[in-house]
Design a protein around this motif. Sequence first.
Motif, PDB file in Angstrom:
ATOM      1  N   VAL A  20     -26.008  35.703 -14.602  1.00 16.00           N
ATOM      2  CA  VAL A  20     -25.550  36.233 -13.312  1.00 16.00           C
ATOM      3  C   VAL A  20     -26.742  36.512 -12.409  1.00 16.00           C
ATOM      4  N   SER A  21     -26.693  35.985 -11.194  1.00 18.09           N
ATOM      5  CA  SER A  21     -27.760  36.189 -10.208  1.00 18.09           C
ATOM      6  C   SER A  21     -27.162  36.500  -8.838  1.00 18.09           C
ATOM      7  N   PHE A  22     -27.682  37.524  -8.176  1.00 17.03           N
ATOM      8  CA  PHE A  22     -27.388  37.789  -6.767  1.00 17.03           C
ATOM      9  C   PHE A  22     -28.364  38.842  -6.266  1.00 17.03           C
ATOM     10  N   ASN A  23     -28.510  38.929  -4.939  1.00 18.29           N
ATOM     11  CA  ASN A  23     -29.397  39.904  -4.320  1.00 18.29           C
ATOM     12  C   ASN A  23     -28.586  40.939  -3.554  1.00 18.29           C
ATOM     13  N   VAL A  24     -29.031  42.183  -3.598  1.00 17.55           N
ATOM     14  CA  VAL A  24     -28.398  43.273  -2.863  1.00 17.55           C
ATOM     15  C   VAL A  24     -29.382  43.742  -1.799  1.00 17.55           C
ATOM     16  N   VAL A  32     -18.711  44.890  -7.251  1.00 16.12           N
ATOM     17  CA  VAL A  32     -18.493  43.921  -8.331  1.00 16.12           C
ATOM     18  C   VAL A  32     -17.057  44.088  -8.799  1.00 16.12           C
ATOM     19  N   VAL A  33     -16.275  43.021  -8.708  1.00 14.70           N
ATOM     20  CA  VAL A  33     -14.848  43.104  -8.996  1.00 14.70           C
ATOM     21  C   VAL A  33     -14.452  41.990  -9.957  1.00 14.70           C
ATOM     22  N   ASP A 204     -19.778  45.445   1.680  1.00 14.25           N
ATOM     23  CA  ASP A 204     -20.430  44.536   2.627  1.00 14.25           C
ATOM     24  C   ASP A 204     -20.431  43.136   2.035  1.00 14.25           C
ATOM     25  N   ARG A 205     -20.646  43.068   0.706  1.00 16.01           N
ATOM     26  CA  ARG A 205     -20.527  41.820  -0.034  1.00 16.01           C
ATOM     27  C   ARG A 205     -19.800  42.113  -1.340  1.00 16.01           C
ATOM     28  N   ILE A 206     -19.126  41.101  -1.866  1.00 16.76           N
ATOM     29  CA  ILE A 206     -18.319  41.262  -3.078  1.00 16.76           C
ATOM     30  C   ILE A 206     -18.738  40.199  -4.093  1.00 16.76           C
ATOM     31  N   ALA A 207     -18.996  40.649  -5.324  1.00 16.04           N
ATOM     32  CA  ALA A 207     -19.294  39.743  -6.430  1.00 16.04           C
ATOM     33  C   ALA A 207     -18.055  39.652  -7.310  1.00 16.04           C
ATOM     34  N   ALA A 212     -17.252  36.773 -18.009  1.00 18.00           N
ATOM     35  CA  ALA A 212     -18.706  36.958 -18.124  1.00 18.00           C
ATOM     36  C   ALA A 212     -19.523  36.263 -17.044  1.00 18.00           C
ATOM     37  N   ARG A 213     -18.877  35.462 -16.205  1.00 19.06           N
ATOM     38  CA  ARG A 213     -19.633  34.697 -15.209  1.00 19.06           C
ATOM     39  C   ARG A 213     -19.347  35.183 -13.794  1.00 19.06           C
ATOM     40  N   LEU A 214     -20.324  34.975 -12.921  1.00 15.24           N
ATOM     41  CA  LEU A 214     -20.160  35.249 -11.495  1.00 15.24           C
ATOM     42  C   LEU A 214     -19.561  34.007 -10.834  1.00 15.24           C
ATOM     43  N   LEU A 215     -18.379  34.158 -10.255  1.00 18.44           N
ATOM     44  CA  LEU A 215     -17.693  33.024  -9.634  1.00 18.44           C
ATOM     45  C   LEU A 215     -18.051  32.871  -8.159  1.00 18.44           C
ATOM     46  N   GLN A 216     -18.220  33.994  -7.477  1.00 18.90           N
ATOM     47  CA  GLN A 216     -18.536  33.925  -6.042  1.00 18.90           C
ATOM     48  C   GLN A 216     -19.155  35.240  -5.610  1.00 18.90           C
ATOM     49  N   TYR A 217     -20.143  35.156  -4.731  1.00 20.95           N
ATOM     50  CA  TYR A 217     -20.788  36.328  -4.141  1.00 20.95           C
ATOM     51  C   TYR A 217     -20.812  36.097  -2.641  1.00 20.95           C
ATOM     52  N   ALA A 218     -20.036  36.883  -1.904  1.00 27.45           N
ATOM     53  CA  ALA A 218     -19.850  36.579  -0.493  1.00 27.45           C
ATOM     54  C   ALA A 218     -19.370  37.815   0.254  1.00 27.45           C
ATOM     55  N   THR A 219     -19.349  37.716   1.577  1.00 29.96           N
ATOM     56  CA  THR A 219     -18.762  38.774   2.390  1.00 29.96           C
ATOM     57  C   THR A 219     -17.245  38.759   2.203  1.00 29.96           C
ATOM     58  N   PRO A 220     -16.568  39.866   2.505  1.00 31.72           N
ATOM     59  CA  PRO A 220     -15.102  39.857   2.405  1.00 31.72           C
ATOM     60  C   PRO A 220     -14.453  38.737   3.210  1.00 31.72           C
TER      61      PRO A 220
END
Length: 312
Positions: A20-24, A32-33, A204-207, A212-220
């Motif tokens: 899992v990778s993303f920046n805050v 994270v949902v 502001d952004r939703i993961a 176990a995997r990150l499917l999408q990291y984006a704004t609402p």
Amino acid sequence: MIEIDRLTKRYGATLVVEDVSFNVEEGTLTVVVGTSGAGKSTLLRMINRLVEPSAGRVLIDGEDTRTIPEDELRHRIGYVIQGYGLFPHRNVADNIATVPRLLRWDRKRIAQRVEELLDLFQLDPAEFAHKFPHELSGGQQQRVGVARALAARPALLLMDEPFGALDAVIRSKAQDDLIAIQRRLGATIVLVTHDMNEAFHLGDRIAVMDQARLLQYATPAELLMRPADDFVERLVGTVERPFRLLSLTPVREALEAGHAEGEPIAASESLHDALSRLLWTGRKALPVADSSGAIIGRVSVDKILQHGRPLP
């Protein structure tokens, strides 16, 4: 900035969190949902090393958390869990003062910080400082728990299902309070929830995580208009998507020239609010006012419905 870089956690042959990778960004609230067992809470605990990752790393302002002594790291990252974890034998002031005392702040500085936070969370210090957790309502305990986590001005605040134990009315107020506090302090927050409505209200952004995997990291708005796959689309909800999109869009985005009768609506309010008022009053359009109260145009039912259609 908080950088989550290919975090992975494995228990034996079972992957709990996978790559899992993303920046805050600093001063933002990331949610994270996902469904139960998706790896959300484990991911959160790896950020502050309550759980050591099997692979990957976390960087706070470019500094790898593995190079930071654990005690120091705990002081730099606030942590709020469901149930708030307040010490039952300590009063409100002593609960909030926990980390500043560990950091050996002087008494005057601690007292000032406790009073500042109680005022910030609308808890009169004269009334609440000496109360114990069992004397507080659920909403008050929640506010004290967040105040304690913020006491030493951490670089990052982690929140794991913080509103799960609250009833619907108190939960909604607590969410609004968190947004107000986050904006006022410019705090950087990562919050875990299973509630998609809560994610859209706060983030502001939703993961979005699943298995176990990150499917999408984006704004609402991006999640609503361009879900990455069928799972994300189902989680967002195909029926509710247009209404959620309207809730995220200010009236100014659908402003049009022309005159309309009735009480004006603020340009900063949401299109969902405008549509509700139009349907309630039976009007086809409303005047729109800017922050000074001056009428700058109108908003119509037809224009709002155009904005409620997600992009193909």
